[in-house]
Scaffold this motif. Structure first.
Motif, PDB file in Angstrom:
ATOM      1  N   ILE A 197      -5.711  -4.727  -7.854  1.00  0.00           N
ATOM      2  CA  ILE A 197      -5.528  -3.106  -7.407  1.00  0.00           C
ATOM      3  C   ILE A 197      -6.821  -2.604  -6.730  1.00  0.00           C
ATOM      4  CG2 ILE A 197      -4.104  -1.052  -8.081  1.00  0.00           C
ATOM      5  CD1 ILE A 197      -3.142  -2.552 -10.439  1.00  0.00           C
ATOM      6  N   GLN A 198      -6.580  -1.740  -5.668  1.00  0.00           N
ATOM      7  CA  GLN A 198      -7.445  -1.149  -5.133  1.00  0.00           C
ATOM      8  C   GLN A 198      -7.083   0.269  -4.732  1.00  0.00           C
ATOM      9  OE1 GLN A 198      -7.059  -4.249  -3.180  1.00  0.00           O
ATOM     10  NE2 GLN A 198      -8.021  -5.065  -4.821  1.00  0.00           N
ATOM     11  N   ALA A 199      -7.816   1.307  -4.702  1.00  0.00           N
ATOM     12  CA  ALA A 199      -7.653   2.792  -4.064  1.00  0.00           C
ATOM     13  C   ALA A 199      -8.788   3.266  -3.565  1.00  0.00           C
ATOM     14  CB  ALA A 199      -7.210   3.434  -5.416  1.00  0.00           C
ATOM     15  N   SER A 214       0.821  -1.059   0.068  1.00  0.00           N
ATOM     16  CA  SER A 214      -0.161  -0.006  -0.051  1.00  0.00           C
ATOM     17  C   SER A 214       0.869   1.241   0.220  1.00  0.00           C
ATOM     18  CB  SER A 214      -0.859   0.042   1.107  1.00  0.00           C
ATOM     19  OG  SER A 214      -1.774  -0.846   1.085  1.00  0.00           O
ATOM     20  N   TYR A 215       0.352   2.290  -0.928  1.00  0.00           N
ATOM     21  CA  TYR A 215       1.126   3.214  -0.905  1.00  0.00           C
ATOM     22  C   TYR A 215       0.078   4.678  -0.702  1.00  0.00           C
ATOM     23  CZ  TYR A 215       4.256   7.136  -2.477  1.00  0.00           C
ATOM     24  OH  TYR A 215       5.205   8.351  -2.356  1.00  0.00           O
ATOM     25  N   PRO A 216       0.484   5.505   0.555  1.00  0.00           N
ATOM     26  CA  PRO A 216      -0.468   6.608   0.881  1.00  0.00           C
ATOM     27  C   PRO A 216      -0.411   7.698   0.135  1.00  0.00           C
ATOM     28  CG  PRO A 216       1.827   6.546   2.183  1.00  0.00           C
ATOM     29  CD  PRO A 216       1.786   5.498   1.397  1.00  0.00           C
ATOM     30  N   LEU A 217      -1.594   8.409  -0.186  1.00  0.00           N
ATOM     31  CA  LEU A 217      -1.804   9.543  -0.907  1.00  0.00           C
ATOM     32  C   LEU A 217      -1.278  10.666  -0.246  1.00  0.00           C
ATOM     33  CD1 LEU A 217      -5.600   9.053  -2.496  1.00  0.00           C
ATOM     34  CD2 LEU A 217      -3.338   8.385  -3.236  1.00  0.00           C
ATOM     35  N   ALA A 265     -10.374  11.785  -6.482  1.00  0.00           N
ATOM     36  CA  ALA A 265     -10.123  11.632  -7.893  1.00  0.00           C
ATOM     37  C   ALA A 265      -9.527  10.293  -8.444  1.00  0.00           C
ATOM     38  CB  ALA A 265      -9.007  12.845  -8.525  1.00  0.00           C
ATOM     39  N   CYS A 266      -9.511   9.349  -7.649  1.00  0.00           N
ATOM     40  CA  CYS A 266      -8.843   7.794  -7.924  1.00  0.00           C
ATOM     41  C   CYS A 266      -9.704   7.319  -8.940  1.00  0.00           C
ATOM     42  CB  CYS A 266      -9.063   7.004  -6.694  1.00  0.00           C
ATOM     43  SG  CYS A 266      -7.596   7.438  -5.541  1.00  0.00           S
ATOM     44  N   ALA A 267     -10.899   7.470  -9.196  1.00  0.00           N
ATOM     45  CA  ALA A 267     -11.796   6.923 -10.209  1.00  0.00           C
ATOM     46  C   ALA A 267     -11.038   6.847 -11.570  1.00  0.00           C
ATOM     47  CB  ALA A 267     -13.156   7.511 -10.364  1.00  0.00           C
ATOM     48  N   GLU A 268     -10.065   7.970 -12.052  1.00  0.00           N
ATOM     49  CA  GLU A 268      -9.688   8.023 -12.968  1.00  0.00           C
ATOM     50  C   GLU A 268      -8.542   6.971 -13.331  1.00  0.00           C
ATOM     51  OE1 GLU A 268     -11.277   9.952 -15.361  1.00  0.00           O
ATOM     52  OE2 GLU A 268     -12.598  10.223 -13.854  1.00  0.00           O
ATOM     53  N   MET A 269      -7.916   6.270 -12.196  1.00  0.00           N
ATOM     54  CA  MET A 269      -7.300   5.377 -12.284  1.00  0.00           C
ATOM     55  C   MET A 269      -7.629   3.945 -12.694  1.00  0.00           C
ATOM     56  SD  MET A 269      -4.136   6.450  -9.823  1.00  0.00           S
ATOM     57  CE  MET A 269      -5.046   6.135  -8.313  1.00  0.00           C
ATOM     58  N   ALA A 270      -9.017   3.807 -12.872  1.00  0.00           N
ATOM     59  CA  ALA A 270      -9.713   2.507 -12.988  1.00  0.00           C
ATOM     60  C   ALA A 270      -9.053   1.743 -14.217  1.00  0.00           C
ATOM     61  CB  ALA A 270     -10.977   2.622 -12.969  1.00  0.00           C
ATOM     62  N   VAL A 318      -3.320   3.688  -2.299  1.00  0.00           N
ATOM     63  CA  VAL A 318      -3.391   2.586  -3.254  1.00  0.00           C
ATOM     64  C   VAL A 318      -2.888   1.418  -2.933  1.00  0.00           C
ATOM     65  CG1 VAL A 318      -2.616   1.942  -5.485  1.00  0.00           C
ATOM     66  CG2 VAL A 318      -3.289   4.411  -5.449  1.00  0.00           C
ATOM     67  N   ARG A 319      -3.550   0.194  -3.196  1.00  0.00           N
ATOM     68  CA  ARG A 319      -2.873  -0.949  -2.611  1.00  0.00           C
ATOM     69  C   ARG A 319      -2.918  -2.099  -3.875  1.00  0.00           C
ATOM     70  NH1 ARG A 319      -7.290  -3.297   1.363  1.00  0.00           N
ATOM     71  NH2 ARG A 319      -8.302  -3.714  -0.419  1.00  0.00           N
ATOM     72  N   ILE A 320      -1.847  -2.650  -3.947  1.00  0.00           N
ATOM     73  CA  ILE A 320      -1.857  -3.811  -4.849  1.00  0.00           C
ATOM     74  C   ILE A 320      -1.810  -5.062  -4.120  1.00  0.00           C
ATOM     75  CG2 ILE A 320      -0.205  -4.639  -6.678  1.00  0.00           C
ATOM     76  CD1 ILE A 320       0.837  -1.924  -7.248  1.00  0.00           C
ATOM     77  N   VAL A 321      -2.459  -6.053  -4.457  1.00  0.00           N
ATOM     78  CA  VAL A 321      -2.456  -7.535  -4.009  1.00  0.00           C
ATOM     79  C   VAL A 321      -1.740  -8.320  -5.123  1.00  0.00           C
ATOM     80  CG1 VAL A 321      -3.976  -9.321  -3.284  1.00  0.00           C
ATOM     81  CG2 VAL A 321      -4.651  -6.845  -2.963  1.00  0.00           C
ATOM     82  N   PHE A 322      -0.785  -8.984  -4.756  1.00  0.00           N
ATOM     83  CA  PHE A 322       0.142  -9.754  -5.576  1.00  0.00           C
ATOM     84  C   PHE A 322       0.539 -11.264  -5.112  1.00  0.00           C
ATOM     85  CE2 PHE A 322       2.783  -7.568  -3.143  1.00  0.00           C
ATOM     86  CZ  PHE A 322       3.943  -8.154  -2.624  1.00  0.00           C
TER      87      PHE A 322
END
Length: 464
Positions: free
Chosen positions: A409-411, A376-379, A415-420, A395-399
């Motif tokens: 990948i979740q966030a 996870s990386y904090p905004l 404005a995070c919707a634009e990264m979908a 933002v969080r990556i499951v791997f």
């Protein structure tokens, strides 16, 4: 009216139906589409598009109120803010008309015959349509059912008067002083948050122990914090038991204790059900998955040359899923080998902050036996987030630990919707952490958080 015939008949001009009709016609198939209301379906007319318009207007108004109250961190000040909701709704309706007109134009351009009327299925090849000019019978070779869904009505809270579905909530002429939202899913939270920003005192009643129960608590925690900051009262493990129209009071029971919540309006958002019986689908005797139509990876139902797409096929009830299904069905009818092979369907909650989910959540990855890693990386560590004045979220990556394959990948954040799209593309391309980390992301953008999360997963964090 004279009877008509066609190769492909699509019932319902929502996102799935109109896309299917356009693609079928592009592939040389004689196509008719029947819609009883405006083209575009629930999403375009009374769902995702108008709700996002209201959310945007509410956000703008809330920012003005913050500035008028001297609470803007940006040094912006303004006079008292006011809103004319009738004008807001008129603007929203203008956006909808522009888009529905565009869809109708696309259908005409593709050569699709459009019929406005109420369809009733007689058999797998024949449909009766009640139009303004009389009844019409259409005979087809291939029938596509794309009739969508409608809000579920709670017996103790029947729609009418002050009890609203999402449709009525998006067309109010004035902001209610108090609004109770029954159901803590994305529809209720999106609309409830918008009205809270418009000045209503909002209460949310959710029967389960957390909001947005399909997601994990880590993702929903920032949303709950923001709701409380906006003055929204959240009642969890609570059930609505009825509404007093005269006293404008919603009866609620939680922990065995009954109480009342002041509510000039009550918005009920406890789910949606497929529109099937209304168009005579029961006459076909199709196989079902509960209330939904069962179909295979080509959209074929249990009856030969009858297909189903969109909300009538079950969850997730998302417009972009229906569009993808529409293309596959049209191409299959045209003889192509198209089938459902999608690895991911991204989902976005336009709450505040927004939530984006693509692929597996951590618990889901564990449940299928993966050796799960989470990064996870904090905004708050992202420059672009800070310049937007909203840095709550991550933002969080499951791997997969062994291969580095990205599983999800979740966030959650502004404005995070634009990264979908980036999230979905990474999963469709079977990207690994190394693929994402080695991709140069523009600076300063929110997208950098995805690269930084991948670097964290590799143990190579640069900005954390």
């Amino acid at each position: 009216m004279a009877d008509q015939s066609c190769k492909v008949l699509v019932i319902g001009a929502g996102p799935g139906g109109y896309v299917c009709a356009i693609r079928a016609s592009q592939l040389g198939l004689d196509t008719i589409i029947v819609e009883k209301e405006a083209v575009g379906g629930t999403c375009l007319n009374i769902g995702c598009i108008p709700s996002k318009a209201l959310i945007h207007a509410a956000g703008e108004f809330h920012a003005l109120r913050e500035a008028a109250g001297g609470r803007s961190k940006l040094g912006i000040s303004a006079g008292p803010a006011a809103i004319d909701l009738k004008r807001t709704v008129a603007w929203k309706d203008g956006v909808v008309r522009q888009l529905t007109g565009g869809v109708a134009g696309l259908l005409r351009k593709a050569g699709v015959r459009q019929i406005e009327g109420t369809a009733r299925i007689l058999d797998g090849k024949t449909v009766s349509v009640e139009t303004a000019d009389g009844n019409l019978r259409i005979v087809c070779e291939h029938l596509v059912i794309a009739t969508g869904s409608r809000p579920v009505e709670v017996p103790l809270l029947p729609f009418g008067g002050n009890i609203l579905s999402s449709t009525e909530a998006l067309s109010l002429s004035q902001v209610p002083e108090t609004l109770a939202v029954v159901g803590g899913g994305y529809i209720g939270l999106e609309i409830g948050t918008a009205y809270a920003k418009l000045g209503a005192r909002v209460s949310i009643v959710e029967a389960k122990s957390q909001l947005l129960p399909q997601y994990d608590e880590e993702l929903t925690r920032p949303v709950l914090a923001r709701l409380k900051a906006l003055g929204v009262d959240v009642h969890l493990n609570a059930v609505a038991e009825g509404y007093d129209q005269a006293g404008r009071m919603l009866a609620v029971k939680a922990g065995g204790v009954s109480s009342g919540i002041a509510a000039d309006k009550v918005l009920v958002t406890v789910g949606r059900r497929p529109v099937l019986e209304e168009v005579g689908v029961e006459a076909l005797g199709l196989d079902r998955n509960g209330p939904f139509i069962r179909c295979n990876d080509r959209g074929q139902t249990s009856m030969r040359q009858v297909y189903a797409i969109g909300d009538v096929t079950g969850e997730p009830m998302l417009a972009h899923r229906a569009m993808a299904q529409g293309e596959i069905v049209a191409e299959g009818i045209a003889g192509q080998a198209s089938r459902w092979e999608k690895r991911v369907i991204p989902a976005v909650c336009f709450t505040d902050p927004e939530i984006v989910v693509a692929g597996l959540l951590p618990g889901e990855a564990h449940a299928v036996g993966k050796d799960v890693g989470i990064a996870s990386y904090p905004l708050r560590a992202n420059g672009r987030s800070l310049t937007l004045e909203r840095s709550d979220g991550f933002v969080r990556i499951v791997f997969d630990k062994r291969s580095g394959l990205v599983l999800g990948i979740q966030a959650v954040g502004a404005a995070c919707a634009e990264m979908a799209g980036e999230f979905a593309l990474a999963l469709e391309m079977c990207a690994t952490l190394t693929d994402v980390a080695a991709t140069i992301h523009a600076h300063p953008t929110l997208g950098e958080t995805v690269q930084e999360a991948a670097l964290m997963g590799l143990g190579k964090a640069l900005h954390a």
